[in-house]
Design a protein around this motif. Structure first.
Motif: not given
Length: 884
Positions: A203-205, A217-220, A379-380, A656-657
């Motif tokens: 969904y991030t695209a 959503n790059t990260g730890i 949460d997105a 999200w909103t």
């Protein structure tokens, strides 16, 4: 953390906590979380390598604070480097990784922590529960991982004992690379589809219900732990419960069977003999074990007979009993390692219903009609917390639902999600990471590659299978987990599907139904064509009652716009105007950006009178919302076990909103959808067919009700009452019963101005079992009587504290004629008059008949809040009352 909200005063600290995640350390004897004091910097700002950065002497003074668990975007937001992407059009101001390149969102994360290198047999482990997408790990100048760690859904555990410093001062440094394929967020479902080449979120695209997440959503993104064990590490404990025969929630139970096993890893160079101990219900069960050097072994205990078990049931059917159980591995009378597991004793089965042509679900031998909600993600931006999960799952329980489906473009949900589902009794239908849109089910001009190519996604099939196996181990002990699914609207490629279905799931679980994809004929035979889902969007109520759809419908949905107070949280004041969506006028761009799909909305609002302003629009939208979701679930329930074995609403929450398909908004403020669905989903329910006026009883309970009284009354819009019937009745278990038609009465009363219908079922103690209240238009389809309904000035409201966190509100209508119609009760801050969130209402958007009262219980009221109760209705002026 007030940067997340347009106004920090809008919500209390508790809501901020659940939005940003708890920072409390896990209370476990052998484990603690690294969730504070992290720092980070983008790769472009530093030239040093991981060995240098992870040396405690290397200065981090120029680095910025980081949010861990979190993503690059959550860190940027915390440091006020970007605006809140969920507000207005702010997301368009944030650079998208497709345009910037991956290096822009490639970051170093560093954390100093205290842990002295042990001088005994203690082993110290560094554990990651999720990193997106690949990473390298360094500790005290040494590289911890031998090869690049890849895959969003793989947990990682490293024995770092030898890397720890003698003085206890340690520096952990992790470089996190974004997904290999970030995808072009071109407006398609999953953008251009290439996001699915990764084993990760799709969904991030972007999708039709969300805008792109700019860092993908790059990260730890999930928790980081330090764990201590002895030489033997106890991993992935597994508990299976078998509940033979058909059970009832009450009474003494026949025995259940417990099967317990665990993986034991010997970290030493010597063979180790010890004992695996499993404790449940005050008893201990043991198995002698011999472990070869540097080996891992799965050890299974002999079957355990649990006498008179306390069973776990889905919400509404019985209690959600959970046993505290423990695994220990004992070496020389010392505990080398232990793991605690909460166990719900239950058995879930399914079989094929040859009448409906669909699967049906059994829990403890009892057939359960599935009333579910589709869930994307909490949460997105992956800001998860135990508190937010608890609130969201409780909302689903309060809607009288019994299942949540986790959509395949997201993730296998976190343990905290499953803990809440175990607690509140929500079964879970868990998809793996596929979607018909990205993975090639349909031709799509928005996609970069053709269907044959997309059908092979992801690029790394071995990583998919490895990740699936790991996620199965992570969540398989939860009682709520009921169904595994290969993907959303499409099966995985054959070389993933076959080993997943035939090898991995049988070996690692073997107790749940596996369906190859979410609208498979094996789940719900498609005898009417189409894709197997829908309808979507706002519908005339007769559609839900008269048009037969798929017999176990995995996605059917409608609208979900909130009221003015909800809209104000994410729409700028300049854009807060009545939206329109017809052939002549397009809605405001901010509304469209937040996925307002108003096609047809006005057609349903206008019969109440065209919206005068945005507040009036918000109120009338709630009337539509309530009617839509009550009508949807009543229509499906009316045909349960005949047309249908289950229905799952698309969708019940938004990460999200957005304004598409939600029973509560992103800030955990419920709208009328929730209460309409709550009403229509009652376990035992009285309802009226909107087409022919037939009164019907639905009983989804396992027991019959032999001594009920039906009270049916009609009212005209001037408050004149006509008693239709007051009669004793009964209904058998898991059945539907038709009683009588009230169409002629309602048509006669409401021909000019419309009418009201009050339906109640009372038990032998005259307690309300079901309470349903309808409003009807006149013969032209216009709610002219509502538009001229007299003001209920006499309605009285009082509020009193029952106990800590609980308030009772009483609405009393002493008037002999006027109905106090469609009233919203809210717990508000005494100063700002804004709603306190999240709190839970036993009912809302209620109507109070002449000479009667309604009671509403509000729970989760903050103890330190200076709160009042507000009330506002269709014909009731806004008022506030103190809590006594």
């Amino acid at each position: 953390m007030s940067y997340f909200l347009k106004n920090s005063s809008k919500l209390f600290t508790f809501c901020l906590l659940i939005l940003f995640g708890s920072i409390q350390t896990i209370q476990a004897q052998n484990q603690y979380e690294l969730n504070q004091g992290w720092k980070c910097t983008p790769i472009k700002s530093i030239k040093e390598n991981g060995a240098t950065i992870s040396n405690p002497s290397f200065s981090l003074s120029a680095w910025k604070p980081a949010v861990v668990p979190g993503t690059v975007l959550t860190t940027q937001l915390a440091n006020k480097e970007i605006p809140d992407p969920f507000y207005g059009m702010n997301n368009e101001k944030i650079p998208d990784i497709y345009n910037t390149g991956r290096d822009y969102y490639t970051y170093w994360f560093a954390k100093d922590f205290k842990e002295v290198k042990p001088n005994d047999d203690t082993q110290v482990w560094l554990k990651f529960r999720g990193i997106n997408y690949s990473c390298e790990v360094f500790l005290n100048g040494k590289k911890v991982n031998e090869k690049l760690i890849e895959g969003m859904f793989l947990r990682q555990a490293f024995n770092i004992t030898k890397f720890l410093s003698n003085d206890g001062n340690n520096r952990l440094a992790v470089i996190v690379y974004p997904p290999d394929h970030v995808g072009n967020a071109n407006g398609g479902q999953g953008g251009d589809g290439t996001i699915a080449k990764n084993v990760g979120l799709q969904y991030t695209a972007g999708w039709d219900w969300i805008r792109p997440i700019r860092d993908r959503n790059t990260g730890i993104w999930d928790k980081v732990f330090i764990e201590k064990t002895g030489k033997v590490n106890l991993k992935d404990p597994h508990v299976i419960t078998i509940v033979p025969e058909k059970r009832l929630p009450e009474g003494i139970q026949k025995p259940a069977i417990i099967k317990a096993s665990a993986d034991l890893e010997n970290t030493s160079e010597q063979s180790i003999n010890g004992t695996l101990v499993y404790s449940i219900d005050g008893s201990k069960y043991t198995q002698k074990v011999s472990l070869a050097p540097k080996s891992t072994k799965t050890v299974t205990l002999a079957d355990i007979t649990l006498k008179n078990p306390r069973l776990w049931w889905p919400a509404g059917y019985g209690k959600q009993e959970l046993y505290d159980t423990k695994f220990e591995f004992i070496v020389n009378e010392k505990v080398s390692d232990k793991e605690e597991v909460k166990v719900g004793v239950r058995e879930i089965q399914s079989n094929w219903n040859s009448h409906t042509l669909s699967r049906q679900i059994y829990v403890n031998g009892q057939k359960v009609f599935i009333k579910g909600g589709n869930w994307i993600i909490s949460d997105a931006m992956l800001r998860f917390s135990k508190e937010r999960y608890d609130a969201e799952i409780r909302f689903h329980r309060d809607m009288n639902l019994n299942l949540i489906r986790i959509w395949g473009g997201a993730l296998v949900e976190r343990p905290e999600f499953y803990e809440a589902c175990d607690k509140y009794g929500l079964l879970v239908f868990q998809d793996f990471w596929m979607s018909g849109d990205c993975n090639g089910r349909w031709t799509d001009p928005m996609k970069k590659e053709d269907q044959w190519t997309r059908r092979k996604y992801p690029d790394n099939h071995a990583l998919f299978l490895e990740s699936a196996a790991d996620m199965i181990k992570m969540v398989r002990n939860y009682a709520s987990l009921a169904i595994w699914c290969g993907g959303n609207e499409i099966t995985p490629p054959e070389d993933i599907l076959v080993p997943l279905r035939d090898e991995i799931l049988p070996k690692l679980d073997g107790t749940r139904w596996f369906v190859d994809y979410s609208n498979s004929d094996a789940m719900s035979y498609n005898s009417i064509g189409g894709n197997g889902d829908g309808p979507y969007g706002i519908q005339p109520l007769k559609v839900f009652w008269e048009q037969r759809t798929f017999p176990f419908n995995s996605e059917v949905g409608s609208v979900g716009t909130g009221d003015l107070e909800s809209l104000k949280r994410f729409i700028p004041e300049a854009n807060l105007k009545v939206p329109y969506h017809n052939s002549n006028e397009k809605p405001d761009s901010v509304w469209t950006y937040h996925t307002y799909t108003g096609v047809g909305y006005n057609e349903f609002i206008d019969p109440y009178g065209k919206a005068k302003d945005i507040k009036d629009f918000g109120l009338k939208a709630q009337l539509v919302n309530y009617d839509q979701y009550r009508g949807l679930i009543e229509g499906f329930s009316a045909h349960s076990w005949d047309w249908y074995t289950g229905v799952i609403i698309w969708k019940t929450q938004n990460p999200w909103t957005a304004m598409r398909g939600q029973m509560y908004d992103y800030y955990l403020d419920p709208n009328a959808c929730l209460y309409g669905l709550r009403s229509g989903s009652e376990l035992v329910h009285i309802m009226a067919n909107p087409i022919d006026g037939m009164l019907m009883m639905v009983n989804n309970d396992f027991k019959a009700y032999r001594n009920l009284m039906l009270v049916a009354k009609a009212y005209d819009t001037k408050g004149k009452e006509k008693e239709i019937t007051k009669v004793f009745t009964y209904i058998d278990a898991t059945s539907i019963k038709k009683i009588l038609s009230v169409k002629n009465i309602l048509d006669e009363i409401g021909a000019e101005d419309g009418s009201f219908l009050s339906l109640q079922l009372l038990d032998e103690n005259q307690k309300v079992v079901s309470d349903n209240f309808y409003w009807y238009p006149n013969q032209k389809g216009i709610y002219s009587g509502l538009q001229n309904l007299p003001t209920a000035n006499d309605l009285k409201i009082s509020a009193k504290k029952l106990s800590n966190g609980k308030v009772e509100v009483t609405l009393l209508n002493p008037h002999s004629k006027t109905i106090a119609f469609f009233n919203r009760v809210s717990l508000v801050d005494a100063s700002s008059k804004e709603r306190i969130l999240p709190v839970f209402y036993s009912d809302n958007y209620v109507s109070v008949l002449p000479n009667s009262e309604k009671k509403i219980i509000i729970e989760n009221v903050p103890e330190n809040a200076k709160a009042q109760v507000s009330l506002e209705g269709w014909n009731v002026p806004l008022m506030y009352v103190e809590i006594k």
